[in-house]
Design an enzyme around this catalytic site. Structure first.
Site: not given
Ligand code: C2G
Length: 153
Positions: A44, A46
């Protein structure tokens, strides 16, 4: 029993993460969280500050979470829905319309909840000044909640 599934990196666990977990759990009775492995995070593009085991333990300590499983690939989601008898996959709105989730509509509901504004792992690091003087890159590994919704498998 309504079973909910959500996915994420959940690095430097913050209020936005807690809020999506709280609201996802409120939609059912049992919440499964698939947390990205360190290897999948590399896919990803990340780099999490906390490793997989630490992020898993932190999520297991959250009252809304019933089970934490590893997210290793983009392709595992149909299998996860089947294996854990999932009724709905819930994600933040930054994933709205993304094919990785839209393709699940044949096996479960897919629900997007408004993203919590004003908080992200990247913002935390920037606000804490965890950047090199030249700002070229963070002193701690880059990770960001912001990502392009054009993400594909
Ligand atoms: N999220 C949120 N509000 C934020 C930050 C994050 O609602 N201010 C939500 C994101 O939309 C996601 C979840 O928290 O649903 C996890 O976010 P991340 O850890 O950034 O994960 P991400 O990189 O989006 O990975 O297969 C899908 C991926 O693994 C998602």
């Amino acid at each position: 029993m309504k079973r909910i599934l959500t996915y994420g990196t959940f690095d430097l666990l913050h209020f936005g993460h807690i809020e999506i977990l709280r609201r996802a759990k409120a939609l059912g009775d049992y919440l499964v969280v698939a947390v990205s492995t360190d290897e999948f995070n590399a896919i990803k593009h990340k780099k999490a500050y906390h490793d997989y085991e630490t992020r898993k333990k932190m999520l297991e300590a959250v009252r809304y979470v019933d089970l934490v499983i590893p997210e290793k690939t983009w392709e595992q989601k149909h299998n996860d829905v089947k294996e854990y008898h999932i009724d709905a996959v819930v994600m933040g709105s930054d994933w709205e319309g993304n094919e990785n989730f839209e393709c699940l509509r044949d096996v479960c509901d897919v629900i997007y909840l408004p993203r919590t504004e004003g908080i992200s792992t990247t913002k935390i690091k920037k606000d804490l000044g965890l950047q090199n003087p030249d700002n070229s890159k963070n002193q701690i590994p880059e990770t960001s909640d912001e990502h392009k919704s054009s993400k594909t498998k």
